[in-house]
Design a protein around this motif. Structure first.
Motif, mmCIF file in Angstrom:
data_model
loop_
_atom_site.group_PDB
_atom_site.id
_atom_site.type_symbol
_atom_site.label_atom_id
_atom_site.label_comp_id
_atom_site.label_asym_id
_atom_site.label_seq_id
_atom_site.Cartn_x
_atom_site.Cartn_y
_atom_site.Cartn_z
ATOM 1 N N PHE A 133 -68.825 -77.400 -18.954
ATOM 2 C CA PHE A 133 -69.517 -77.933 -17.789
ATOM 3 C C PHE A 133 -70.306 -76.802 -17.129
ATOM 4 O O PHE A 133 -69.834 -75.664 -17.080
ATOM 5 C CB PHE A 133 -68.530 -78.510 -16.762
ATOM 6 C CG PHE A 133 -67.506 -79.447 -17.339
ATOM 7 C CD1 PHE A 133 -67.875 -80.452 -18.218
ATOM 8 C CD2 PHE A 133 -66.162 -79.326 -17.007
ATOM 9 C CE1 PHE A 133 -66.935 -81.326 -18.752
ATOM 10 C CE2 PHE A 133 -65.209 -80.185 -17.529
ATOM 11 C CZ PHE A 133 -65.593 -81.185 -18.412
ATOM 12 N N CYS A 151 -66.727 -83.198 -15.095
ATOM 13 C CA CYS A 151 -65.370 -83.267 -15.629
ATOM 14 C C CYS A 151 -64.860 -84.707 -15.638
ATOM 15 O O CYS A 151 -64.293 -85.178 -16.640
ATOM 16 C CB CYS A 151 -64.454 -82.372 -14.792
ATOM 17 S SG CYS A 151 -62.729 -82.372 -15.327
ATOM 18 N N HIS A 189 -63.816 -86.928 -18.847
ATOM 19 C CA HIS A 189 -62.475 -87.504 -18.952
ATOM 20 C C HIS A 189 -62.556 -88.999 -19.254
ATOM 21 O O HIS A 189 -61.850 -89.512 -20.137
ATOM 22 C CB HIS A 189 -61.717 -87.253 -17.647
ATOM 23 C CG HIS A 189 -60.262 -87.612 -17.689
ATOM 24 N ND1 HIS A 189 -59.814 -88.912 -17.584
ATOM 25 C CD2 HIS A 189 -59.152 -86.834 -17.824
ATOM 26 C CE1 HIS A 189 -58.493 -88.927 -17.646
ATOM 27 N NE2 HIS A 189 -58.065 -87.677 -17.794
ATOM 28 N N ASP A 244 -58.466 -89.199 -14.122
ATOM 29 C CA ASP A 244 -59.565 -88.235 -14.147
ATOM 30 C C ASP A 244 -59.539 -87.361 -12.895
ATOM 31 O O ASP A 244 -59.836 -86.166 -12.956
ATOM 32 C CB ASP A 244 -60.913 -88.944 -14.298
ATOM 33 C CG ASP A 244 -61.139 -90.023 -13.245
ATOM 34 O OD1 ASP A 244 -60.212 -90.319 -12.466
ATOM 35 O OD2 ASP A 244 -62.255 -90.570 -13.196
ATOM 36 N N CYS A 281 -59.125 -83.338 -13.303
ATOM 37 C CA CYS A 281 -60.294 -82.546 -12.904
ATOM 38 C C CYS A 281 -60.043 -81.759 -11.627
ATOM 39 O O CYS A 281 -60.648 -80.703 -11.411
ATOM 40 C CB CYS A 281 -61.509 -83.453 -12.765
ATOM 41 S SG CYS A 281 -62.003 -84.166 -14.358
ATOM 42 N N VAL A 339 -58.730 -78.618 -12.945
ATOM 43 C CA VAL A 339 -59.799 -77.812 -13.542
ATOM 44 C C VAL A 339 -60.607 -77.109 -12.454
ATOM 45 O O VAL A 339 -60.856 -75.900 -12.517
ATOM 46 C CB VAL A 339 -60.722 -78.693 -14.409
ATOM 47 C CG1 VAL A 339 -61.968 -77.909 -14.833
ATOM 48 C CG2 VAL A 339 -59.978 -79.203 -15.639
#
Length: 241
Positions: free
Chosen positions: A180, A192, A196, A229, A233, A236
């Protein structure tokens, strides 16, 4: 006296118009640059080597102008050799940026159908070989090999081409590898979540992340799974903020 006042007013108007034109050009240049960077990220893998070389030459020339130099900071036509193997599958890439290395490596992994592995060996420009070994288990997915290859190549001098992006985030959700890019955490979160959903990732308990091709960070959910998701995320994005 009136003539001087009129002249001063006209001068102010001219200066204001010039400043406005300058701002308009700057805004247009910024917008065009953003579109070009997005195009590079989405379509670079479809270009042939000559087109990639031409594109890199132009990018280096633009960077030289912004840096106030008469020429690029290093030869724009230079390719860097990244060689090695994932288990017994040997690779040899000619690249000019970390993004190009990561993309070529990911494509190589997918086409070679490597599966699980615990050994990765990398050499940059025919230098000493760097070995990565997973002594506790096996790796699965492109990121574990390609992320390490990129981290090593960066330590040897290979650079990113995405100069306008603050974040280049690579990693994996279980074995699903991603990259990304963006200038804000919202950019990364949005990409992200799209990744996902589109890849139907489902529940995961292992996430791996590298920001700007730096050290790989590993996260394991020992109490359960990141199921949505948003949850995945969020982890992340938190790792790169």
């Amino acid at each position: 006296m009136k003539k001087w006042i009129l002249a001063a007013v006209l001068l102010c108007v001219v200066q204001a118009n010039a400043q406005q034109r300058g701002r308009n050009i700057t805004d247009r240049l910024t917008a065009l640059s953003d579109r070009i960077n997005q195009k590079i990220q989405s379509d670079a893998r479809y270009l042939d080597r000559q087109q990639l070389n031409d594109l890199m030459d132009h990018l280096q020339s633009m960077r030289a102008i912004l840096n106030g130099n008469s020429g690029p900071s290093y030869p724009p036509s230079e390719d860097y050799s990244v060689r090695g193997r994932i288990e017994n599958a040997s690779f040899s890439f000619q690249v000019r940026s970390l993004e190009e290395l990561y993309s070529q490596c990911s494509e190589f992994y997918a086409s070679s159908r490597i599966g699980q592995y615990d050994d990765v060996n990398v050499s940059f420009n025919f230098g000493s070989e760097q070995r990565y070994h997973n002594s506790s288990s096996y790796w699965n997915g492109a990121f574990q090999a390609c992320g390490r290859a990129a981290v090593f190549a960066k330590s040897q001098g290979l650079r990113t081409v995405s100069h306008r992006y603050e974040y280049v985030v690579t990693g994996a959700m279980e074995a699903a590898s991603f990259m990304f890019v963006g200038n804000s955490l919202n950019d990364i979160a949005s990409q992200c979540e799209d990744f996902h959903r589109s890849n139907r990732i489902g529940a995961v308990d292992d996430i791996f992340v590298s920001k700007n091709f730096e050290r790989i960070q590993a996260y394991h959910n020992s109490s359960g799974y990141w199921r949505s998701d948003y949850e995945t995320c969020q982890k992340v994005v938190q790792s790169v903020r």
